[in-house]
Write a protein that holds these residues in place. Structure first.
Motif, PDB file in Angstrom:
ATOM      1  N   GLU A  38      37.700  18.000  88.075  1.00  0.00           N
ATOM      2  CA  GLU A  38      37.525  17.232  89.315  1.00  0.00           C
ATOM      3  C   GLU A  38      36.607  18.027  90.204  1.00  0.00           C
ATOM      4  O   GLU A  38      35.716  17.241  90.737  1.00  0.00           O
ATOM      5  N   HIS A  39      36.605  19.300  90.245  1.00  0.00           N
ATOM      6  CA  HIS A  39      35.930  20.028  91.209  1.00  0.00           C
ATOM      7  C   HIS A  39      34.574  19.905  90.489  1.00  0.00           C
ATOM      8  O   HIS A  39      33.273  19.601  91.373  1.00  0.00           O
ATOM      9  N   ARG A  40      34.310  20.173  89.199  1.00  0.00           N
ATOM     10  CA  ARG A  40      33.166  20.173  88.666  1.00  0.00           C
ATOM     11  C   ARG A  40      32.412  18.722  88.890  1.00  0.00           C
ATOM     12  O   ARG A  40      31.202  18.642  88.855  1.00  0.00           O
ATOM     13  N   ARG A  41      33.100  17.739  88.654  1.00  0.00           N
ATOM     14  CA  ARG A  41      32.753  16.284  88.864  1.00  0.00           C
ATOM     15  C   ARG A  41      32.062  16.131  90.128  1.00  0.00           C
ATOM     16  O   ARG A  41      30.881  15.525  90.359  1.00  0.00           O
ATOM     17  N   HIS A  42      32.858  16.441  91.064  1.00  0.00           N
ATOM     18  CA  HIS A  42      32.351  16.384  92.471  1.00  0.00           C
ATOM     19  C   HIS A  42      30.944  17.287  92.832  1.00  0.00           C
ATOM     20  O   HIS A  42      30.119  16.989  93.568  1.00  0.00           O
ATOM     21  N   LEU A  43      30.902  18.444  92.259  1.00  0.00           N
ATOM     22  CA  LEU A  43      29.912  19.489  92.489  1.00  0.00           C
ATOM     23  C   LEU A  43      28.380  18.921  91.755  1.00  0.00           C
ATOM     24  O   LEU A  43      27.710  19.333  92.282  1.00  0.00           O
ATOM     25  N   LYS A  44      28.804  18.444  90.549  1.00  0.00           N
ATOM     26  CA  LYS A  44      27.545  18.301  89.483  1.00  0.00           C
ATOM     27  C   LYS A  44      26.330  17.658  90.123  1.00  0.00           C
ATOM     28  O   LYS A  44      25.043  18.001  89.847  1.00  0.00           O
ATOM     29  N   ASP A  47      32.638  26.052  96.430  1.00  0.00           N
ATOM     30  CA  ASP A  47      33.287  25.272  95.505  1.00  0.00           C
ATOM     31  C   ASP A  47      34.468  26.302  94.805  1.00  0.00           C
ATOM     32  O   ASP A  47      35.566  26.063  94.697  1.00  0.00           O
TER      33      ASP A  47
END
Length: 280
Positions: free
Chosen positions: A34-40, A16
C-alpha cells in the motif's frame, strides 16, 4: 533506461521509509504494498523493483549511520549514497520527534520470556559473509548528536540479560537432547556472575567434555543488524578460536531467532574498527 533519482524523489522515498520504520519500531502493523502504491505516482511510476531496491539502499545507509532499519528490506549498498545520507539527515533534523521513537526502541524492556520460545524453531542458518551488503567507509558524523542507536540498543542491559538467558536455556537443552545431562548441569552463566570482563558470556561444554565459550549478542532488529564487541572479546576469540562460539539472537521482541558461528570474529564476519587508542 531510467535516469538517476532526483533529490526530490530521494526525499519522498526516505520520508516513506521512515513512516514505515516508525510504525515497525512502535510495534504497529503496516502494508508495504500500500505504501508503494501511494508512492509510485510521485516517483514518475518507477518500477516496483526500483522502489524496492531504493528501500534496501536506505536500510544500508541507516545501518551505516547507526540507525535502525526495516527488517523486511535487506541492506543493499552502493547506490546514490551521496544523496541518501543528506536526505536522511534532513529528515531527522526536520522531524525531531523521531528521536523519542528511537530512544524508546533502545530503552524498551518489554521483551519475550525464554520460557515461551520453542527451541526447535529458534535456529536459522547464519547469513553469508557477503561484501555486497557491507558499508562503504563511514562518514565522520552520526545522526542526532553522534548517537549510534544500534550500539545503544545493544547496551540495553535488560535486553542483553534476556538474550543471554535464552542462550543459556538453549545450551542446556542442547546437551540434554544429546544425552549429556551431567554436562548440562555444569553450564555456567559467567557474565551474570562475574560481569563482562571474561571475553565471553556462557561457559558450556562440547560433547566430548571440553570447554565451549559462548558470546551472546542480542537485538530486536533483523538478522543483518551489526553487533559490537570489545577488544578484549576479540582477543579472546583469537586465543580460543577452536572453542569460541557467537550466538546471535535477533527479532527478540517479536519472534526470536538465532544463528551460531564458530571461530574468531574476523573469520566469520567482516569487522570494522570504530574506535582507536593513541599512544606517545
Amino acid at each position: 533506461m531510467r535516469e538517476n533519482w532526483s533529490d526530490n524523489e530521494v526525499d519522498l522515498i526516505v520520508n516513506d521509509y521512515f513512516s514505515m520504520l516508525i510504525e515497525e519500531l512502535n510495534g504497529n502493523s503496516y502494508n508495504k504494498s500500500e505504501h508503494r502504491r501511494h508512492l509510485k505516482p510521485l516517483l514518475n511510476d518507477r518500477p516496483d523493483l526500483s522502489i524496492e531496491r531504493k528501500h534496501q539502499n536506505i536500510s544500508a545507509v541507516n545501518i551505516e549511520l547507526g540507525l535502525p532499519y526495516i527488517k523486511g528490506y535487506k541492506p543493499l549498498s552502493k547506490a546514490q549514497r551521496s544523496k541518501l545520507i543528506p536526505s536522511i539527515q534532513r529528515y531527522i533534523l526536520l522531524n525531531p520527534e523521531i528521536q523519542k521513537v528511537l530512544d524508546s526502541f533502545c530503552n524498551n524492556a518489554d521483551l519475550v520470556s525464554p520460557s515461551v520460545v520453542q527451541f526447535d524453531e529458534l535456529l536459522v542458518n547464519p547469513p553469508e559473509k557477503n561484501k555486497s551488503v557491507l558499508m562503504e567507509p563511514s562518514p565522520s558524523f552520526k545522526i542526532s548528536g553522534k548517537i549510534n542507536y544500534l550500539e545503544k540498543e545493544q547496551h540495553n542491559i535488560t535486553l542483553g540479560k534476556k538474550g543471554e538467558e535464552l542462550a543459556l536455556e538453549f545450551e542446556r537443552n542442547l546437551l540434554i537432547m544429546a544425552g549429556k545431562e551431567a554436562l548440562a548441569k555444569k553450564v555456567e552463566w559467567v557474565s551474570d556472575k562475574f560481569g563482562d570482563g571474561a571475553g565471553f558470556d556462557i561457559l558450556s561444554s562440547n560433547l566430548d567434555g571440553t570447554d565451549k565459550y559462548i558470546e551472546v549478542k542480542t537485538t530486536k532488529l533483523g538478522i543483518y543488524s551489526p553487533f559490537f564487541f570489545s577488544s578484549n572479546e576479540y582477543k579472546f576469540s583469537i586465543i580460543n578460536s577452536e572453542n569460541f562460539h557467537l550466538y546471535r539472537i535477533f527479532n527478540f521482541s517479536d519472534s526470536p531467532k538465532m544463528f551460531r558461528v564458530r571461530g574468531r570474529y574476523d573469520k566469520f564476519c567482516s569487522i570494522e574498527a570504530v574506535q582507536y587508542k593513541g599512544h606517545f
